[in-house]
Scaffold this motif. Structure first.
Motif, PDB file in Angstrom:
ATOM      1  N   ASP A  13      19.614   0.256  -9.536  1.00 34.57           N
ATOM      2  CA  ASP A  13      19.240   1.658  -9.377  1.00 34.57           C
ATOM      3  C   ASP A  13      17.917   1.685  -8.627  1.00 34.57           C
ATOM      4  O   ASP A  13      16.868   1.367  -9.188  1.00 34.57           O
ATOM      5  N   ALA A  14      17.962   2.018  -7.342  1.00 31.90           N
ATOM      6  CA  ALA A  14      16.739   2.018  -6.544  1.00 31.90           C
ATOM      7  C   ALA A  14      16.865   3.025  -5.422  1.00 31.90           C
ATOM      8  O   ALA A  14      17.967   3.480  -5.099  1.00 31.90           O
ATOM      9  N   ASP A  15      15.733   3.367  -4.842  1.00 32.17           N
ATOM     10  CA  ASP A  15      15.704   4.164  -3.612  1.00 32.17           C
ATOM     11  C   ASP A  15      16.607   3.451  -2.597  1.00 32.17           C
ATOM     12  O   ASP A  15      16.376   2.280  -2.297  1.00 32.17           O
ATOM     13  N   GLU A  17      16.721   3.475   0.415  1.00 33.89           N
ATOM     14  CA  GLU A  17      15.978   3.000   1.590  1.00 33.89           C
ATOM     15  C   GLU A  17      15.166   1.753   1.298  1.00 33.89           C
ATOM     16  O   GLU A  17      14.596   1.145   2.198  1.00 33.89           O
ATOM     17  N   MET A  18      15.033   1.420   0.017  1.00 34.90           N
ATOM     18  CA  MET A  18      14.178   0.284  -0.315  1.00 34.90           C
ATOM     19  C   MET A  18      14.724  -0.980   0.354  1.00 34.90           C
ATOM     20  O   MET A  18      15.905  -1.279   0.262  1.00 34.90           O
ATOM     21  N   PRO A  19      13.872  -1.716   1.063  1.00 37.17           N
ATOM     22  CA  PRO A  19      14.356  -2.947   1.680  1.00 37.17           C
ATOM     23  C   PRO A  19      14.882  -3.927   0.629  1.00 37.17           C
ATOM     24  O   PRO A  19      14.347  -3.998  -0.491  1.00 37.17           O
ATOM     25  N   TRP A  22      12.447  -6.071  -1.430  1.00 36.87           N
ATOM     26  CA  TRP A  22      11.723  -5.543  -2.604  1.00 36.87           C
ATOM     27  C   TRP A  22      12.657  -5.336  -3.795  1.00 36.87           C
ATOM     28  O   TRP A  22      12.234  -5.411  -4.943  1.00 36.87           O
ATOM     29  N   ARG A  25      12.766  -8.894  -5.148  1.00 37.92           N
ATOM     30  CA  ARG A  25      11.516  -9.369  -5.746  1.00 37.92           C
ATOM     31  C   ARG A  25      11.078  -8.541  -6.954  1.00 37.92           C
ATOM     32  O   ARG A  25      10.760  -9.088  -8.001  1.00 37.92           O
ATOM     33  N   ASP A  26      11.049  -7.226  -6.779  1.00 37.41           N
ATOM     34  CA  ASP A  26      10.437  -6.384  -7.814  1.00 37.41           C
ATOM     35  C   ASP A  26      11.437  -5.914  -8.866  1.00 37.41           C
ATOM     36  O   ASP A  26      11.064  -5.627  -9.992  1.00 37.41           O
ATOM     37  N   PHE A  35       7.261 -11.969   1.003  1.00 37.40           N
ATOM     38  CA  PHE A  35       6.802 -10.906   1.889  1.00 37.40           C
ATOM     39  C   PHE A  35       5.735 -11.460   2.823  1.00 37.40           C
ATOM     40  O   PHE A  35       4.733 -12.005   2.363  1.00 37.40           O
ATOM     41  N   CYS A  37       5.427  -9.843   6.503  1.00 39.87           N
ATOM     42  CA  CYS A  37       5.034  -8.841   7.495  1.00 39.87           C
ATOM     43  C   CYS A  37       5.683  -7.485   7.264  1.00 39.87           C
ATOM     44  O   CYS A  37       5.123  -6.465   7.631  1.00 39.87           O
ATOM     45  N   VAL A  39       8.144  -6.296   8.872  1.00 37.64           N
ATOM     46  CA  VAL A  39       8.678  -5.709  10.108  1.00 37.64           C
ATOM     47  C   VAL A  39       9.562  -6.695  10.886  1.00 37.64           C
ATOM     48  O   VAL A  39       9.681  -6.600  12.096  1.00 37.64           O
TER      49      VAL A  39
ATOM     50  N   ILE B 249       1.373 -13.592  -5.232  1.00 36.70           N
ATOM     51  CA  ILE B 249       2.264 -12.456  -5.006  1.00 36.70           C
ATOM     52  C   ILE B 249       3.480 -12.511  -5.935  1.00 36.70           C
ATOM     53  O   ILE B 249       4.171 -11.512  -6.107  1.00 36.70           O
ATOM     54  N   GLU B 252       4.223 -12.132 -12.371  1.00 38.13           N
ATOM     55  CA  GLU B 252       5.086 -11.146 -13.035  1.00 38.13           C
ATOM     56  C   GLU B 252       4.658 -11.101 -14.497  1.00 38.13           C
ATOM     57  O   GLU B 252       4.676 -12.109 -15.187  1.00 38.13           O
ATOM     58  N   TYR B 258       2.631  -1.834 -10.013  1.00 43.10           N
ATOM     59  CA  TYR B 258       2.437  -2.360  -8.663  1.00 43.10           C
ATOM     60  C   TYR B 258       1.545  -1.395  -7.902  1.00 43.10           C
ATOM     61  O   TYR B 258       1.585  -0.191  -8.126  1.00 43.10           O
ATOM     62  N   ARG B 283       9.448   8.706  -4.872  1.00 44.90           N
ATOM     63  CA  ARG B 283       9.988   8.158  -6.113  1.00 44.90           C
ATOM     64  C   ARG B 283       9.284   6.848  -6.453  1.00 44.90           C
ATOM     65  O   ARG B 283       9.218   5.933  -5.628  1.00 44.90           O
ATOM     66  N   ASN B 305       6.936   0.026  -8.166  1.00 46.78           N
ATOM     67  CA  ASN B 305       7.336  -1.151  -7.379  1.00 46.78           C
ATOM     68  C   ASN B 305       6.504  -1.186  -6.105  1.00 46.78           C
ATOM     69  O   ASN B 305       5.887  -0.189  -5.728  1.00 46.78           O
ATOM     70  N   TRP B 307       7.305  -1.454  -2.931  1.00 40.51           N
ATOM     71  CA  TRP B 307       7.765  -0.632  -1.810  1.00 40.51           C
ATOM     72  C   TRP B 307       7.313   0.814  -1.943  1.00 40.51           C
ATOM     73  O   TRP B 307       6.834   1.422  -0.983  1.00 40.51           O
ATOM     74  N   PRO B 383       0.040 -12.360   2.342  1.00 41.16           N
ATOM     75  CA  PRO B 383      -1.000 -11.329   2.475  1.00 41.16           C
ATOM     76  C   PRO B 383      -1.896 -11.302   1.231  1.00 41.16           C
ATOM     77  O   PRO B 383      -1.514 -11.773   0.156  1.00 41.16           O
ATOM     78  N   ARG B 463       0.831  -6.195   5.490  1.00 47.87           N
ATOM     79  CA  ARG B 463       0.306  -7.046   6.565  1.00 47.87           C
ATOM     80  C   ARG B 463      -0.684  -6.264   7.420  1.00 47.87           C
ATOM     81  O   ARG B 463      -1.683  -6.803   7.888  1.00 47.87           O
ATOM     82  N   ASN B 695      -0.173  -6.480  13.024  1.00 47.04           N
ATOM     83  CA  ASN B 695       0.881  -7.287  12.413  1.00 47.04           C
ATOM     84  C   ASN B 695       1.181  -8.460  13.347  1.00 47.04           C
ATOM     85  O   ASN B 695       0.561  -8.593  14.403  1.00 47.04           O
ATOM     86  N   PHE B 696       2.168  -9.265  12.991  1.00 45.66           N
ATOM     87  CA  PHE B 696       2.418 -10.466  13.795  1.00 45.66           C
ATOM     88  C   PHE B 696       2.919 -10.149  15.202  1.00 45.66           C
ATOM     89  O   PHE B 696       2.882 -11.007  16.068  1.00 45.66           O
TER      90      PHE B 696
END
Ligand code: FES
Ligand code: FES
Lengths: 150, 760
Positions: A13-15, A17-19, A22, A25-26, A35, A37, A39, B249, B252, B258, B283, B305, B307, B383, B463, B695-696
């Motif tokens: 259950d997440a947004d 759009e969330m990559p 994440w 990981r989260d 993580f 960059c 991009v 990073i 946990e 976060y 959200r 989170n 993001w 980072p 980044r 960024n890179f």
């Protein structure tokens, strides 16, 4: 949303759009993909989706279809993948932060091209390593190719 | 106090100036050892031998390696120092960073803080080193930097292993009622060859830890080393090929929140107005808070989170105050040029009368050239991040850092609490390169954690934040003048370098109240301290006043002076019509400069220096001694297809003693790639008072397809021990620029070289 990661099914259950990075990981606490960059410029977040290397920081979770493999999913019955073994033999990692991504990119390369030339390696291995482990990565890939019977 | 005060305060600026200026300490305290930090945290039944060795009730042997593992392999070699004397193998032990403690102070890094060449063994240089070493202990700074870990630990960690082994053997001897001399310790087991009895370390650990080790510890002869001098598999290798959650990073914790930060893009400038509403609609976003400290001003977003925190930070509408410095790089450059044309702030290592010689030498035997390098970011792969939690008045921090005692010091002074209320856990570092000598990320996390009602919060920077809020390698401009004799030797060199005061800036952030004065050798290292017999020379620094945060970037002052100095020597050689290798060798003596000649000759041999090359190819050579290690490099380039390819790098280093050859070589490669990466396009520039790169894609580093083949050799002729992590960096960009000249006839004096030539 449903995800299959390293052979396990998850309901997330997440947004939307969330990559994917994440979410892994989260939310799923799968910390192998890193993580760097956000991009698609460094490759430290690389995962395999149906065997293809994907930069998970730039892939919305809602758009993800297929079986996801992270570095945690490479081990088989407690045995390291031959690429991981080669990484050990060549003592590739320095800080190690980029290496989950590098290893998965190498796994994908060797699946496609079991006996890669220097040029194949240059073309496929575009992930950044700030510690400069490229010479060791190259040697380990060639060694892994040999070990896998190329 | 007298010696400290006189030498450090009056004659130069170094870390020791802190001790001399800040605290008055008696000899008594110097004699007294720091408390063993492991006593405070030991579990029931643990046998604690010293700050480096413990054996648990279950028999697990833990070695504390109090230097940050950031890729340089320090943990493995430090553990090997202890294990060698303790007589255990590396797979029998567990290795830990350990707690933050003054007991883990780094004296080697401080000892080289004075303005002396590494090979200077004069009375003044030696007594300064001794003084600095004493000061280091007073300050108790636990720090990883200056390529100093092995030099610092070589004696003390071997002694720690030997001391523990000695009392373990004594305990076994007492148990069997025999003399300890006849017993053998090997692989964690003590045997009595006479009776055939044996006992493991674990079995006698508890009684042994009660014994006092003798004061005269005898160390093994290097001939008998089993681990040292040989390549060891890294202790953390398996974790790093399996993606284990070992970095900051990855921390946990139960109930963890976060967060991220959005700091003013103009250094020192405040938030003028901000509207958090768009962020709060996202959200997962819980709070937007102001964040102000000595490191800068801005906002933090707390979320469920990472993001959501990133998205929230992006969504805040914020207007920043203006910057109080030139808005763009061009304006900054004018300050550098102005400084260069004013009186020098100080000079170091001069001799003779270079200006007089220059004025008497005819114009056609003069050289005058100007070099320039830009600001650079560290761009560690991981980072900046830190996790913090407040429990009442107690603060606990988890983060990748190069100096846990500074994390504690800065947080303690920000919140006005005692250091004993702060626990610092050092994780693995996804790269350091000097960036994590700063502790801004840790302080930010501690400030954010004040807003989470006791819940831990992990603060991860994007980044973009990381690139735009670094403590940058400073921009620097240098003017070199030289005079050649009729025979084509350099008779005078007159050097002016304009750069902001690096040491003062870094230490000023950590200890704002300590007055700092005296020459800042970091502005000139890599130039004034190089092996040369040029009779007339002057190395002058012009401090540039510019409030851009600058810091220690892999090889520090050597990173710019190495490029300037070794480019200039090459230019002088070509002007004199001489081979750049032979030209260098004639300017070195056979005594204290012998190791430099050794590495230069060896690198010439393995690179077949002087052998003909096909059209479009060229080789360049350079040498820099930094952090005690002499490094010569030859770079070969090819421009035949119109693009510049770096084909091959040969590198020979002499650190005196090599403790782990494979790791040392890996560090030289890593250092060279780090140095070459800047030539390929790295620069931090400003417009509108803000860093332009983010960024890179606009601040990249060398990639696989650009990486040359490497051939590395190690020599052990130097009379002193040198470091591994940084010395590979300084000569690389100069050797590259010199190779480009050899291949094309084009001399590039400004970094990045990519501004004037296209790389593949
Ligand atoms: S984090 Fe995904 S490519 Fe860099
Ligand atoms: S090993 Fe450090 S970034 Fe690759």
């Amino acid at each position: 949303m449903k995800l299959t990661v390293n052979g396990t099914d998850y309901e997330v259950d997440a947004d939307p759009e969330m990559p994917l990075l994440w979410v892994l990981r989260d939310i799923l606490n799968i910390k192998g993909p890193k993580f760097g960059c956000g991009v698609a410029a460094c490759g430290s977040c690389t995962v395999l989706i149906d065997g293809f290397p994907v930069r998970s920081c730039s892939q919305a979770v809602a758009d993800t279809e297929g079986a996801i493999t992270t570095i945690e999913g490479l081990e088989h019955n407690g045995n390291l993948h031959p690429v991981q073994e080669a990484w050990m033999r060549h003592a590739v990692p320095q800080c190690g932060y980029c290496q989950s991504g590098q290893i998965l990119a190498a796994v994908a390369l060797l699946d496609e091209t079991p006996d890669p030339t220097d040029e194949d390696i240059d073309n496929a291995m575009t992930n950044l390593c700030r510690c400069g482990t490229y010479p060791m990565i190259k040697a380990a890939i060639k060694d892994a190719a040999k070990a896998q019977g190329a | 106090m007298s010696k400290l005060g006189k030498i450090t305060r009056r004659s130069f600026l170094g870390f020791a100036a802190l001790a001399a200026g800040g605290v008055a300490i008696g000899y008594y305290f110097y004699q007294k050892p720091h408390a063993n930090p492991l006593d405070a945290r030991k579990a029931e039944g643990d046998a604690v031998f010293n700050p480096y060795v413990t054996i648990s009730k279950e028999g697990e042997i833990t070695i504390i390696t109090p230097r940050a593992e950031m890729g340089q392999g320090t943990q493995t070699t430090l553990a090997a120092l202890v294990a060698e004397e303790l007589e255990v193998s590396l797979d029998q032990i567990k290795v830990e960073h350990g707690p933050a403690s003054a007991a883990y102070y780094n004296s080697a890094m401080f000892m080289e803080g004075g303005p002396f060449a590494a090979f200077d063994t004069s009375l003044l240089a030696e007594s300064a080193r001794e003084t600095m070493g004493v000061a280091a202990k007073f300050l108790g700074v636990q720090v990883t930097g200056g390529s100093s870990a092995m030099i610092d630990a070589f004696q003390k960690m071997r002694e720690a292993g030997a001391a523990a082994r000695t009392i373990l053997v004594q305990a076994a001897a007492a148990q069997w009622d025999v003399a300890p001399e006849g017993l053998k310790a090997e692989n964690g087991v003590i045997t009595n060859p006479q009776s055939g009895e044996s006992v493991s370390y674990a079995e006698v650990a508890a009684t042994a830890a009660e014994l006092t080790p003798p004061s005269d510890i005898k160390l093994k002869s290097p001939r008998d080393w089993k681990l040292l001098g040989k390549s060891q598999p890294r202790v953390e290798l398996r974790e790093k090929v399996t993606g284990a959650p070992i970095y900051g990073i990855d921390v946990e914790l139960p109930e963890m929140l976060y967060a991220t930060v959005r700091m003013s893009p103009r250094f020192g400038a405040n938030v003028k107005t901000h509207d958090p509403a768009p962020a709060l609609q996202i959200r997962g976003v819980e709070k937007v808070i102001p964040l102000s400290s000595r490191y800068g001003h801005g906002l933090a977003v707390i979320a469920t989170n990472t993001w959501a925190a990133f998205k929230g930070a992006d969504a805040i509408k914020v207007v920043w105050e203006e910057a109080e410095y030139p808005a763009d790089t061009e304006g900054m450059r004018r300050r550098f040029m102005a400084a260069l044309n004013q009186d020098a702030s100080f000079s170091l290592g001069g001799s003779g009368d270079p200006k007089g010689v220059l004025s008497q030498t005819p114009e056609d035997r003069h050289l005058e050239v100007t070099y320039e390098v830009p600001f650079l970011a560290h761009a560690t792969m991981e980072p900046m991040n830190a996790t913090a939690q407040w429990r009442g008045e107690t603060l606990e921090i988890w983060c990748p850092n190069q100096t846990p005692t500074m994390v504690r010091h800065v947080c303690a002074s920000h919140f006005g609490i005692g250091g004993e209320n702060i626990i610092v856990n050092t994780t693995h570092l996804g790269g350091g390169f000097g960036r994590r000598l700063e502790v801004d990320y840790a302080l930010y996390a501690a400030i954010v954690a004040k807003e989470t009602d006791g819940r831990p919060v992990k603060v991860t920077w994007t980044r973009e934040e990381d690139t735009r809020h670094d403590a940058y390698r400073p921009m620097a401009v240098a003017r070199y003048r030289g005079a050649l004799t009729e025979q084509g030797n350099l008779s005078a060199v007159d050097v002016d370098v304009a750069v902001p005061p690096l040491f003062k800036k870094v230490v000023g952030r950590l200890f704002p109240d300590v007055p700092l004065a005296g020459p800042d050798k970091l502005l000139l290292e890599g130039a004034y301290d190089q092996p040369t017999t040029i009779e007339n020379r002057r190395y002058a620094a012009h401090e540039v006043d510019l409030p851009i945060p600058i810091g220690f970037w892999r090889s520090v002052g050597n990173s710019y002076n190495g490029f300037f100095h070794e480019s200039f020597i090459d230019e002088a050689a070509h002007k004199a019509g001489k081979d750049p290798l032979a030209f260098r060798l004639t300017m070195m003596n056979d005594e204290e400069h012998a190791p430099a000649k050794g590495v230069l000759r060896k690198v010439a041999e393995i690179s077949e220096w002087g052998s003909p090359l096909s059209e479009g190819k060229g080789r360049g050579i350079a040498h820099t001694i930094s952090f005690g290690t002499w490094v010569a490099q030859v770079v070969q380039v090819d421009v035949s297809d119109g693009y510049l390819t770096i084909e091959k790098v040969w590198c020979v280093a002499d650190p005196g003693i090599v403790l782990d050859p494979a790791n040392f070589k890996a560090q030289l490669i890593s250092g060279a790639i780090f140095g070459l990466s800047q030539a390929l396009g790295q620069e931090i520039t400003f417009s509108n008072g803000e860093v332009e790169q983010s960024n890179f894609y606009d601040f990249d580093a060398m990639r696989m397809h650009q990486t040359p083949a490497f051939h590395i050799e190690l020599l052990e002729n130097s009379p002193h021990m040198g470091g591994a992590g940084e010395p590979g960096t300084p000569p690389a960009p100069a050797a590259l620029a010199n190779a480009i000249f050899a291949a094309t006839g084009k001399r590039i004096r400004t970094m990045p070289l990519s501004k004037e030539i296209d790389f593949t």
